[in-house]
Design a protein around this motif. Structure first.
Motif, PDB file in Angstrom:
ATOM      1  N   ASN A  31       1.110  -1.413   0.095  1.00  0.00           N
ATOM      2  CA  ASN A  31       0.180  -0.154   0.054  1.00  0.00           C
ATOM      3  C   ASN A  31       0.559   1.049  -0.196  1.00  0.00           C
ATOM      4  O   ASN A  31       0.541   2.289  -0.170  1.00  0.00           O
ATOM      5  CB  ASN A  31      -0.620  -0.095   0.932  1.00  0.00           C
ATOM      6  N   LYS A  32       2.244   1.461   0.582  1.00  0.00           N
ATOM      7  CA  LYS A  32       3.154   2.769  -0.106  1.00  0.00           C
ATOM      8  C   LYS A  32       3.341   2.294   1.637  1.00  0.00           C
ATOM      9  O   LYS A  32       3.221   4.325   1.065  1.00  0.00           O
ATOM     10  CB  LYS A  32       2.583   3.092  -0.967  1.00  0.00           C
ATOM     11  N   TRP A  33       2.739   2.402   2.499  1.00  0.00           N
ATOM     12  CA  TRP A  33       2.139   3.062   3.516  1.00  0.00           C
ATOM     13  C   TRP A  33       3.945   3.028   4.273  1.00  0.00           C
ATOM     14  O   TRP A  33       4.669   3.374   5.254  1.00  0.00           O
ATOM     15  CB  TRP A  33       1.887   2.646   5.115  1.00  0.00           C
ATOM     16  N   LEU A  34       5.058   1.721   3.648  1.00  0.00           N
ATOM     17  CA  LEU A  34       6.538   1.883   3.911  1.00  0.00           C
ATOM     18  C   LEU A  34       7.307   0.867   2.795  1.00  0.00           C
ATOM     19  O   LEU A  34       6.587   0.906   1.725  1.00  0.00           O
ATOM     20  CB  LEU A  34       6.279   0.599   4.850  1.00  0.00           C
ATOM     21  N   VAL A  35       8.007   2.824   2.439  1.00  0.00           N
ATOM     22  CA  VAL A  35       9.037   2.842   1.607  1.00  0.00           C
ATOM     23  C   VAL A  35      10.017   2.703   1.727  1.00  0.00           C
ATOM     24  O   VAL A  35      10.785   3.214   2.480  1.00  0.00           O
ATOM     25  CB  VAL A  35       8.874   3.766   0.497  1.00  0.00           C
ATOM     26  N   LYS A  36      10.929   1.883   0.770  1.00  0.00           N
ATOM     27  CA  LYS A  36      12.120   1.603   1.081  1.00  0.00           C
ATOM     28  C   LYS A  36      13.181   2.581   0.520  1.00  0.00           C
ATOM     29  O   LYS A  36      13.395   3.132  -1.108  1.00  0.00           O
ATOM     30  CB  LYS A  36      13.172  -0.062   0.804  1.00  0.00           C
ATOM     31  N   ASP A  37      14.228   3.351   1.091  1.00  0.00           N
ATOM     32  CA  ASP A  37      14.970   4.213   0.599  1.00  0.00           C
ATOM     33  C   ASP A  37      15.325   3.606  -0.707  1.00  0.00           C
ATOM     34  O   ASP A  37      16.487   2.115  -0.463  1.00  0.00           O
ATOM     35  CB  ASP A  37      16.400   4.862   1.468  1.00  0.00           C
ATOM     36  N   ASP A  38      16.330   4.114  -1.361  1.00  0.00           N
ATOM     37  CA  ASP A  38      17.328   4.266  -2.958  1.00  0.00           C
ATOM     38  C   ASP A  38      18.133   3.559  -2.162  1.00  0.00           C
ATOM     39  O   ASP A  38      18.976   2.844  -2.902  1.00  0.00           O
ATOM     40  CB  ASP A  38      17.181   4.804  -3.996  1.00  0.00           C
ATOM     41  N   GLY A  77       8.454   2.698  13.466  1.00  0.00           N
ATOM     42  CA  GLY A  77       7.749   2.661  12.382  1.00  0.00           C
ATOM     43  C   GLY A  77       8.249   3.987  11.598  1.00  0.00           C
ATOM     44  O   GLY A  77       7.592   3.936  10.410  1.00  0.00           O
ATOM     45  N   LEU A  78       8.807   5.084  12.284  1.00  0.00           N
ATOM     46  CA  LEU A  78       9.949   5.868  11.240  1.00  0.00           C
ATOM     47  C   LEU A  78      10.503   5.278  10.815  1.00  0.00           C
ATOM     48  O   LEU A  78      10.615   6.510   9.164  1.00  0.00           O
ATOM     49  CB  LEU A  78      10.070   7.104  12.187  1.00  0.00           C
ATOM     50  N   PHE A  79      11.374   4.383  10.633  1.00  0.00           N
ATOM     51  CA  PHE A  79      12.004   3.289  10.426  1.00  0.00           C
ATOM     52  C   PHE A  79      12.614   1.991  10.728  1.00  0.00           C
ATOM     53  O   PHE A  79      12.201   1.461  11.840  1.00  0.00           O
ATOM     54  CB  PHE A  79      13.513   4.172  10.498  1.00  0.00           C
ATOM     55  N   ILE A  80      12.664   1.156   9.526  1.00  0.00           N
ATOM     56  CA  ILE A  80      12.773   0.105   9.685  1.00  0.00           C
ATOM     57  C   ILE A  80      13.924  -0.723   9.126  1.00  0.00           C
ATOM     58  O   ILE A  80      13.891  -0.326   8.015  1.00  0.00           O
ATOM     59  CB  ILE A  80      11.506  -0.983   9.565  1.00  0.00           C
TER      60      ILE A  80
END
Length: 416
Positions: free
Chosen positions: A79-86, A408-411
């Motif tokens: 759902n794009k509620w969590l997105v991985k940094d590049d 939840g701010l970073f995983i």
């Protein structure tokens, strides 16, 4: 020296960071978690406390629960509620509580540093709680909640943090409990390499402030995967786990207080008479009494607050454990007078974190649930570091850190 490296954080978009974020899994029960997540399908509580989405009779340690956590985690990414940094980054995470701010560097700590004693602990862990965090990490293949580390003040890191927080953060919100949260990304690869180098050349140890079970579980995960990898080098991503590292100067430890159900068959006057052998006892009336210095305690008994002052010779300031007020109280009062010998197992004692205030001690005694309460003077960061450096373990329920790290701010996912 210690190893800390960057990672590709899995994070919420800025507009939903507040609703994705949540308190740590272990500061609430299932009912409270369900209330906090109500109307928030994007809340990470659906992962860290997945039982809120299952029938009440489901075993909290069953595959059913862990599968639900994984399903919810995957749904959040879909759902794009969590997105991985590049690319691998460090982050600076800021918190504000009651006008006081603290800033920590978010990175990945090396599990071998824990094994070899450079990540230092001050508490014992319980195997069952370690196992629960290990199983969740296996299922998710990710560290979903950070551990909370401290390090001795370092001027070079201080300069980097100060420069970073002068810029515009990617997150800046106040959570429902009134705590302010901000996050900055450090993605300049030259600066990233510089931060790594500072830890590897200048920081000889880090200290577990909060998250002993998650730290131990992460080290066990690393060892478990190493045993299955014939080409293990020690640098694989499974050897690193997510942490927020704060300078010792940034942190504030709150009091961790005690309430006891009975006086061990003593009357109030008999109890106070015994107390006076090791304490100067001064009645303070109806107003709450907060300890002002080391070796001073507040006590609430039968509607009256007392100031207790430990008498000379009843403590050992040369001993990093003996100097602690929790030790003084345990030895001279809880064990000797009240016959509470094992703080971990006794059902006659409970512990109240300082965040609840001393009024909570009075309430629990006035309600009849408890007979007597003891207000403690907080442990200092210096005491914590001295104990960890000496290889000793603090008594149970000694430190209470606030504010808690927001989940939840970073995983950190464990990459191949």
């Amino acid at each position: 020296m210690v190893k800390v490296r960057p990672f590709r954080g899995v994070r919420p978009p800025q507009n939903i960071a507040k609703s994705v974020s949540c308190l740590p899994y272990d500061v609430m029960n299932s009912y409270e978690a369900a209330q906090m997540a109500a109307g928030k399908p994007e809340s990470l509580l659906h992962v860290t406390r997945a039982e809120i989405d299952l029938p009440a009779d489901v075993d909290p340690h069953s595959d059913t629960l862990y599968q639900k956590a994984l399903d919810n985690y995957n749904a959040m990414k879909n759902n794009k509620w969590l997105v991985k940094d590049d690319k691998p980054c460090f982050y600076v995470y800021g918190q504000m509580m009651n006008g006081r701010r603290q800033y920590g560097i978010v990175g990945a700590a090396w599990a071998q540093d824990y094994v070899e004693g450079r990540i230092k602990k001050h508490e014992l862990t319980r195997p069952d709680k370690e196992e629960d965090r290990m199983v969740l990490t296996r299922w998710l293949n990710a560290n979903v909640e950070p551990v909370f580390f401290a390090y001795k003040a370092n001027k070079d890191l201080e300069v980097i943090v100060k420069d970073t927080i002068s810029k515009t953060p990617v997150y800046d919100f106040i959570s429902d409990d009134g705590i302010g949260h901000t996050l900055w990304i450090i993605d300049d690869q030259q600066l990233v390499a510089h931060i790594q180098n500072i830890f590897e050349t200048q920081v000889d140890a880090t200290y577990v402030a909060d998250g002993h079970h998650r730290t131990a579980a992460a080290a066990r995960i690393g060892a478990e995967r190493a045993a299955k990898n014939p080409n293990h080098t020690g640098e694989e991503d499974y050897n690193y786990f997510m942490t927020v590292l704060f300078s010792e100067n940034e942190l504030h430890i709150m009091d961790y207080n005690r309430v006891v159900k009975d006086l061990n068959n003593l009357s109030d006057s008999e109890f106070i008479t015994k107390l006076e052998k090791t304490m100067k006892v001064t009645p303070m009336g109806k107003d709450i009494y907060e300890p002002k210095k080391l070796h001073e305690f507040g006590m609430y008994l039968s509607g009256t607050w007392y100031k207790l002052e430990a008498l000379a010779g009843t403590y050992n300031d040369a001993d990093p454990i003996g100097v602690l007020d929790v030790t003084v109280l345990s030895n001279n009062v809880l064990a000797d007078i009240l016959d509470i010998q094992d703080l971990r197992r006794s059902t006659r004692i409970d512990f109240v974190g300082g965040i609840r205030g001393l009024g909570e001690l009075q309430r629990r005694v006035d309600s009849g649930e408890m007979k007597v309460a003891f207000a403690m003077y907080p442990v200092s960061m210096k005491q914590l570091i001295d104990i960890a450096d000496s290889g000793n373990i603090m008594p149970p329920k000694t430190t209470w850190f606030e504010p808690k790290l927001r989940s939840g701010l970073f995983i950190k996912e464990i990459e191949a």
